[in-house]
Design an enzyme around this catalytic site. Structure first.
Site, PDB file in Angstrom:
ATOM      1  N   GLY A 177      11.566   3.980  -3.719  1.00 36.33           N
ATOM      2  CA  GLY A 177      12.401   3.331  -2.408  1.00 36.33           C
ATOM      3  C   GLY A 177      12.226   3.841  -1.321  1.00 36.33           C
ATOM      4  N   ALA A 178      11.035   4.608  -1.072  1.00 36.49           N
ATOM      5  CA  ALA A 178      10.808   5.313   0.336  1.00 36.49           C
ATOM      6  C   ALA A 178       9.735   4.611   1.255  1.00 36.49           C
ATOM      7  CB  ALA A 178      10.149   6.737   0.296  1.00 36.49           C
ATOM      8  N   ASP A 229       0.884  -4.213  -1.363  1.00 37.88           N
ATOM      9  CA  ASP A 229       0.866  -3.184  -2.125  1.00 37.88           C
ATOM     10  C   ASP A 229       0.148  -3.119  -3.298  1.00 37.88           C
ATOM     11  OD1 ASP A 229       2.943  -2.832  -0.229  1.00 37.88           O
ATOM     12  OD2 ASP A 229       4.528  -3.049  -1.303  1.00 37.88           O
ATOM     13  N   LEU A 260       6.969   3.465   0.115  1.00 35.20           N
ATOM     14  CA  LEU A 260       5.509   3.976  -0.459  1.00 35.20           C
ATOM     15  C   LEU A 260       4.891   3.166  -1.671  1.00 35.20           C
ATOM     16  CD1 LEU A 260       6.106   7.955   0.509  1.00 35.20           C
ATOM     17  CD2 LEU A 260       4.950   6.007   2.125  1.00 35.20           C
ATOM     18  N   THR A 313       2.443  -8.621   8.017  1.00 30.58           N
ATOM     19  CA  THR A 313       1.584  -9.574   7.983  1.00 30.58           C
ATOM     20  C   THR A 313       1.065 -10.269   6.754  1.00 30.58           C
ATOM     21  OG1 THR A 313      -0.257  -7.892   8.253  1.00 30.58           O
ATOM     22  CG2 THR A 313       0.527  -8.820  10.444  1.00 30.58           C
ATOM     23  N   ASP A 314       1.307  -9.545   5.605  1.00 36.83           N
ATOM     24  CA  ASP A 314       0.726  -9.989   4.423  1.00 36.83           C
ATOM     25  C   ASP A 314       1.345 -11.182   3.704  1.00 36.83           C
ATOM     26  OD1 ASP A 314       3.059  -8.906   3.287  1.00 36.83           O
ATOM     27  OD2 ASP A 314       2.154  -7.733   1.684  1.00 36.83           O
ATOM     28  N   SER A 350       6.251   2.591  -4.902  1.00 42.65           N
ATOM     29  CA  SER A 350       6.442   3.185  -6.192  1.00 42.65           C
ATOM     30  C   SER A 350       6.508   2.050  -7.194  1.00 42.65           C
ATOM     31  CB  SER A 350       7.467   4.042  -6.345  1.00 42.65           C
ATOM     32  OG  SER A 350       8.923   3.305  -6.377  1.00 42.65           O
ATOM     33  N   SER A 351       6.922   0.833  -6.771  1.00 40.09           N
ATOM     34  CA  SER A 351       6.896  -0.300  -7.721  1.00 40.09           C
ATOM     35  C   SER A 351       5.410  -0.824  -7.877  1.00 40.09           C
ATOM     36  CB  SER A 351       7.757  -1.478  -7.111  1.00 40.09           C
ATOM     37  OG  SER A 351       7.359  -1.751  -5.981  1.00 40.09           O
TER      38      SER A 351
HETATM   39  P1  ADP Z   1       9.016   1.195  -3.495  1.00 37.15           P
HETATM   40  O1  ADP Z   1       8.164   0.364  -3.942  1.00 37.15           O
HETATM   41  O2  ADP Z   1       9.211   0.880  -1.834  1.00 37.15           O
HETATM   42  O3  ADP Z   1       9.088   2.354  -3.874  1.00 37.15           O
HETATM   43  P2  ADP Z   1      10.989  -0.887  -4.558  1.00 37.15           P
HETATM   44  O4  ADP Z   1      12.430  -0.829  -4.618  1.00 37.15           O
HETATM   45  O5  ADP Z   1       9.999  -1.904  -4.591  1.00 37.15           O
HETATM   46  O6  ADP Z   1      10.677   0.359  -3.667  1.00 37.15           O
HETATM   47  O7  ADP Z   1      10.599  -0.348  -6.162  1.00 37.15           O
HETATM   48  C1  ADP Z   1      11.393   0.712  -6.590  1.00 37.15           C
HETATM   49  C2  ADP Z   1      11.756   0.529  -8.140  1.00 37.15           C
HETATM   50  O8  ADP Z   1      10.485   0.772  -8.784  1.00 37.15           O
HETATM   51  C3  ADP Z   1      12.990   1.601  -8.566  1.00 37.15           C
HETATM   52  O9  ADP Z   1      14.101   1.098  -8.294  1.00 37.15           O
HETATM   53  C4  ADP Z   1      12.565   1.446 -10.008  1.00 37.15           C
HETATM   54  O10 ADP Z   1      13.189   0.170 -10.765  1.00 37.15           O
HETATM   55  C5  ADP Z   1      11.134   1.467 -10.275  1.00 37.15           C
HETATM   56  N1  ADP Z   1      10.312   2.577 -10.340  1.00 37.15           N
HETATM   57  C6  ADP Z   1       9.524   3.087  -9.271  1.00 37.15           C
HETATM   58  N2  ADP Z   1       9.075   4.454 -10.007  1.00 37.15           N
HETATM   59  C7  ADP Z   1       9.497   4.410 -11.135  1.00 37.15           C
HETATM   60  C8  ADP Z   1       9.252   5.388 -12.269  1.00 37.15           C
HETATM   61  N3  ADP Z   1       8.662   6.498 -12.053  1.00 37.15           N
HETATM   62  N4  ADP Z   1      10.097   5.222 -13.451  1.00 37.15           N
HETATM   63  C9  ADP Z   1      10.509   4.029 -13.618  1.00 37.15           C
HETATM   64  N5  ADP Z   1      10.957   3.069 -12.545  1.00 37.15           N
HETATM   65  C10 ADP Z   1      10.450   3.559 -11.420  1.00 37.15           C
HETATM   66 MG    MG Z   2       7.994  -1.947  -3.837  1.00 38.46          MG
END
Ligand code: ADP
Ligand code: MG
Length: 387
Positions: free
Chosen positions: A125-126, A175, A128, A38-39, A130-131
């Site tokens: 990449g889960a 996010d 959750l 929805t975002d 991380s990006s």
């Molecule tokens: P999500 O945000 O769902 O985890 P994304 O594909 O949007 O997946 O983001 C993942 C990318 O973020 C990784 O491929 C990497 O480039 C970067 N990333 C995430 N965590 C780290 C980390 N601890 N150190 C360096 N890069 C990271």
């Molecule tokens: Mg992401």
């Protein structure tokens, strides 16, 4: 706990860069309770922050140099010149933090350089985020070190711009806002049109329940292309219906809107998901506000069916989590995040958690799928300075 983490990250910074950092910051990953896809339709979402965080030790520099290092990537320190930062020039992880610096400078903020060491416990990449955790922790650190005075939602907008333009990923605003603005013990009811927000108390443990995240550990390779197709389909729906965004179709007008779409079957399904999903977010908010927490279970289940059948972004692994969890007594379950892999959430009574975890894990083994990672998600603090 966070003091120990801050110390570890600060010591590693000192080893790498030969001086103490000027501070240590943390920003969490998130899980979305309800409000999926929805975002980018100006709609409603309801994420909460995970205990998993990206942590950054940072020192400011005044010589136009940005140095980046991640404890989680097998590469040394990357050194970049600020005046050479340019969108889509970098296909590696450093594009995320460098993109934030670029976006801040583009917006007129005088960032003059930094040394940054990052370390994250958010699974990458889960689904959750991380990006976003990585972006927001860098943005918050620079906001403090350069006294920019930006609010959480403003940092989120800049981080989204970094990811859209610099990294080149067409993500929505959920996010980054979740990572920047969530609060302990609350879910964030966010209107992605104007970023107005309301913190909704969400303390499952106090009511004898738990929320599990099941990370399927799979990411199907077509997910990015499919995300783009869904976005394009939603934009087409809004154009055909003559509105700025699908958010503008009230639930009460859904049938009329679907009738107007005639034989555009694909668009009809996308529109139906977005309109019903926005209504589900509002239902969950009102149930939580009136203390009917268990009653959100069926709403989560409906949300999954809509993502599976109308939006068509589920996959066998996510469906298996949901079906198995519900068959073993969960109150609700649904996929969360972009789809085609990533994670699902399961709402359960405390006493059923072990049995559900066991049954889901066994079902994955029988199906020949990778063993899922299951953990409890407790609504945790948003981005903050640790040290
Ligand atoms: P999500 O945000 O769902 O985890 P994304 O594909 O949007 O997946 O983001 C993942 C990318 O973020 C990784 O491929 C990497 O480039 C970067 N990333 C995430 N965590 C780290 C980390 N601890 N150190 C360096 N890069 C990271
Ligand atoms: Mg992401």
């Amino acid at each position: 706990m966070s003091e120990a983490v801050a110390q570890t990250v600060a010591s590693r910074f000192s080893e790498l860069y030969g001086a103490e950092p000027h501070g240590v910051w943390a920003a969490p990953g998130r899980v979305n309770l309800i409000g999926e896809h929805t975002d980018y339709n100006d709609g409603f979402v309801m994420p909460f922050a995970l205990p998993h965080t990206a942590v950054a030790a940072v020192a400011r520099r005044d010589d136009g140099i940005l140095r980046l290092h991640s404890a989680d990537v097998e590469s040394g320190v990357t050194e970049l010149r600020l005046d050479a930062l340019s969108p889509e020039s970098d296909k590696t992880w450093t594009a995320y933090p460098a993109g934030v610096v670029w976006a801040l400078r583009e917006a007129g903020h005088a960032i003059t350089g930094a040394d940054i060491h990052l370390s994250s416990t958010v699974p990458s990449g889960a689904g959750l985020s991380s990006s976003a955790a990585l972006e927001v922790v860098v943005a918050l650190a620079l906001n403090d070190l350069f006294s920019l005075g930006l609010r959480g939602w403003q940092l989120a907008r800049l981080c989204q711009r970094a990811e859209n333009v610099y990294v080149g990923a067409p993500v929505g605003i959920m996010d980054q806002t979740a990572s920047a603005c969530c609060e302990t013990g609350h879910a964030l009811f966010l209107d992605t049109r104007d970023l107005s927000q309301k913190q909704i108390p969400f303390d499952l443990a106090a009511e004898g329940m738990r929320l599990l995240v099941v990370d399927t550990q799979v990411k199907h390779s077509h997910s990015e292309g499919e995300y783009g197709k869904r976005r394009a389909g939603c934009e087409k729906g809004a154009a055909l219906l003559g509105v700025d965004a699908l958010r503008d179709i009230p639930y009460a007008d859904l049938d009329a809107a679907l009738a107007r779409l005639g034989d555009e079957e694909e668009v009809r399904r996308l529109v139906r998901h977005i309109v019903t999903e926005n209504a589900r977010v509002e239902r969950v908010v009102s149930l939580l506000e009136s203390g009917e927490t268990r009653a959100i279970g069926p709403v989560l289940i409906e949300g999954h069916a809509s993502l599976r059948d109308d939006f068509r972004i589920s996959c066998p692994e996510l469906d298996l989590v949901v079906d198995t969890a519900l068959a073993s007594g969960a109150l609700g379950a649904r996929m969360t995040g972009g789809g085609f892999g990533g994670s699902a959430i399961v709402l359960a009574e405390e006493q059923d958690v072990d049995a559900i975890t066991k049954t889901v894990t066994e079902a994955f083994a029988s199906a020949g799928f990778t063993t899922p990672r299951v953990f409890e998600a407790v609504p945790s603090p948003g981005a903050r300075r640790l040290h």
